[in-house]
Design a protein around this motif. Structure first.
Motif: not given
Lengths: 260, 411
Positions: A211, A213-214, B294-297, B317, B319-320, B376
């Motif tokens: 994660d 990128s988040a 696969s991005n964060g948001w 996939y 994260s949010f 997370l």
């Protein structure tokens, strides 16, 4: 010590439990890979399994093994053997056999699936490494608990409580304190909070891969150096090593003092 | 009638034969581009042979075709603007232009088109530049196959790769732009087509719209920019089949939409960005067939967004999936595929029987206290997310996808 290690190891190999443990991971790996057909999703699910189940099994197994082999330990204690080598030998025997079950159980299905050709090999090996670390940490903690408690029931109780605390309750308290102090700069506190719990620590280690990128979305210089560079990875590994060393040292210390 | 055509043909041929070709090389009688332009007549062709020409402030004031053979170098020696086109029907082709001057009061460009029509700028290589190609109050131009490589470090003293200002009906295709401030910047420019470009490593935005309407951009790749594309204060923009990749950072977005209406966003891929799309004050926008991987948001909704519709997208996939900072909702989600969906499909119609709630309680917490991001994927977070899913308190309760798909959308 090596002889005792070998004995404990073969003893466990002969017992059903390490096979059951191996079979469990083997089946899990197979099901995840061949029914899911998606490697990244499988790695994420595996991460959840590893950071929850591995500590639980490590704790329970460690406590169980200690109490079960107590009579044999007492026999060994009557021999001219160093106490530390008896207990360390037993500890390593349990930890190594558990780690082997984990690595083989998950590794074989992934190799069958053709992991070496795919890009997630690093994510996956990181998973196995953290899993191994967690096994060593939680088995050591379990031995500590068992050494300090003669009473079996009490020992089991504490062991389960320890797992429950580190896996769930700690995060709850952590989250509450972060929200409570949200007016203050929190990035250092949150990193330190993570370091103090091996489960959180290994979770962060895997987050760094999955994660990133988040995680980079948060403004904060400390976070940025931690997550943006190899610094975070190195510090996390060092902390995991510290988390293994301290309980092991306490096993040595406690076993010398204990009255059997 | 036949006579007339014959006459026209003759006239045309006579006209044609009058146009001549002027050759320029370092040791020819005509050794500079400026000189060549001076002696050229309308519709002549100037051929620049291989060599280095140290010139700046070249003004093309008649309809000419300037062609470079084997990429002759025009070196501005950091003294200011290099080529300025002030005439209609000019073609510039195959030059290597370097060393544009930097100024804090004037926007020096490697090549500027001023109040002109029907120009073609193609096959140029621009390096060490301030502004690259600057189109000012111009119309019906083409900018093809250019390679713009900047060395921008700070936003305040760097320029944009391709800049359009009050320029309409421009086609920008197959350009490669690297490390400038904004890769392509459109201000007050309508009806433009931006296609097949690659814009990467730019300090601010890969592509930037301001007050520009009815533009189309498609099949472009935006990678590793401050933010991929920013569309602000613009209407009716079509964004088709673009790729937005690896725009990482605290204020990094694949796409930043602010105060825009009636746009169409279709077939794009957002991969590994901190925030896939950030929307604020956007109305009546249709998002269809996009991949968020696969991005964060995947999508961050900031506020004042009405009638945004997400239909048949893949959310994989992240994260949010969606983040919201209020509990009022006017966004519609329907028939999307969510990789985090855990429901079932008993009647086997390909649509999940349980609605999917894309906003998690945890994303609400992270909005409030950003440091909590460190928790997370913790088991505790899963537990509170689950309880929020059962009975929503903090997140908008009408925010759900009633028909989540069981399989990924293919198109």
């Amino acid at each position: 010590m090596l002889k005792i290690l070998k004995y404990s190891f073969y003893d466990l190999m002969r017992s059903r439990w390490s096979y059951v443990y191996f079979a469990f991971y083997f089946l899990l790996g197979l099901v995840l890979l061949f029914l899911n057909n998606n490697l990244s999703k499988a790695v994420i699910t595996l991460m959840n399994v590893i950071i929850v189940l591995v500590p639980l099994i490590g704790t329970i197994f460690g406590v169980m093994y200690y109490y079960n082999s107590k009579e044999f330990t007492e026999l060994l204690l009557a021999q001219p053997l160093k106490r530390s080598s008896i207990f360390l030998g037993q500890y390593l025997g349990v930890a190594i056999s558990l780690s082997l079950s984990l690595i083989l159980g998950l590794g074989i299905p992934f190799i069958l699936y053709g992991l070496f050709k795919s890009g997630v090999i690093w994510d996956f090996s990181l998973l196995l490494i953290t899993g191994t670390f967690l096994t060593f940490i939680f088995t050591a903690l379990a031995f500590n608990i068992a050494l300090s408690n003669e009473n079996k029931i009490k020992g089991f109780g504490y062991a389960i409580l320890l797992w429950l605390f580190l896996a769930i309750i700690y995060d709850g308290l952590f989250l509450m304190s972060l929200i409570l102090f949200e007016d203050y700069p929190l990035d250092k506190l949150s990193l330190i909070g993570t370091m103090l719990n091996p489960i959180d620590l290994s979770r962060t280690l895997i987050l760094l891969k999955l994660d990133i990128s988040a995680l980079l979305g948060y403004t904060g210089a400390v976070f940025k150096t931690f997550f943006g560079t190899y610094f975070g990875l190195i510090v996390s590994f060092i902390m995991l090593a510290v988390w293994v060393t301290i309980p092991v040292l306490r096993i040595v210390f406690k076993s010398k003092r204990n009255d059997f | 009638m036949k006579k007339k055509i014959a006459f026209l043909l003759i006239l045309f041929m006579a006209f044609k034969s009058h146009t001549q070709t002027i050759e320029v090389c370092n040791n020819c009688s005509i050794a500079s581009l400026k000189k060549a332009i001076e002696i050229a007549k309308d519709f002549d062709t100037i051929i620049l042979k291989k060599g280095t020409y140290k010139e700046h402030n070249i003004i093309i004031n008649k309809p000419l075709t300037v062609i470079g053979k084997n990429y002759p170098i025009i070196d501005g020696e950091l003294k200011g603007e290099i080529i300025t086109i002030v005439s209609d029907n000019v073609t510039v082709d195959g030059l290597f232009i370097i060393n544009v001057g930097t100024s804090y009061t004037e926007d020096y460009a490697a090549i500027r088109v001023k109040k002109s029509k029907n120009f073609t700028i193609q096959n140029l290589v621009l390096e060490k530049l301030f502004f690259g190609i600057y189109l000012e109050k111009s119309k019906n131009g083409k900018v093809y196959h250019n390679k713009i490589i900047g060395n921008a470090v700070e936003e305040y003293n760097s320029g944009n790769g391709i800049q359009l200002w009050y320029s309409n009906h421009i086609e920008i295709e197959h350009n490669y732009i690297e490390q400038v401030r904004d890769g392509i910047y459109l201000e007050f420019s309508d009806d433009c087509l931006i296609k097949n470009n690659i814009s990467t490593k730019n300090l601010r935005y890969g592509l930037h719209f301001m007050f520009s309407n009815n533009d189309i951009y498609q099949d472009n790749t935006f990678e590793n920019n401050g933010a991929g594309v920013a569309v602000m204060f613009s209407n009716k923009i079509k964004m088709l089949n673009n790729i937005f990749k690896e725009n990482w950072g605290t204020a990094s977005y694949g796409m930043l939409l602010k105060e825009i209406t009636d746009a169409e966003i279709k077939g794009n891929t957002f991969k590994e960005n901190t925030i896939g799309i950030n929307i604020e004050g956007t109305n009546r926008i249709n998002y269809t067939n996009n991949n968020f991987i696969s991005n964060g948001w995947a999508v961050k909704v900031r506020g004042a967004c009405y009638t945004n519709t997400f239909i048949e997208n893949n959310f994989l996939y992240n994260s949010f999936d969606i983040s919201y900072n209020s509990n009022v909702n006017d966004t519609i989600f329907n028939k999307n595929y969510w990789s985090n969906y855990t429901g079932y499909d008993l009647n086997k119609d390909g649509i999940g029987d349980v609605p999917y709630r894309p906003v998690k309680l945890f994303s609400y917490i992270v909005n409030r206290t950003p440091e909590t991001i460190i928790l997370l994927r913790s088991l505790f977070i899963d537990v509170i997310d689950f309880s929020e899913k059962i009975s929503p308190v903090f997140t908008p309760d009408n925010l759900l996808d009633k028909n989540p798909l069981i399989k990924q959308v293919a198109w």
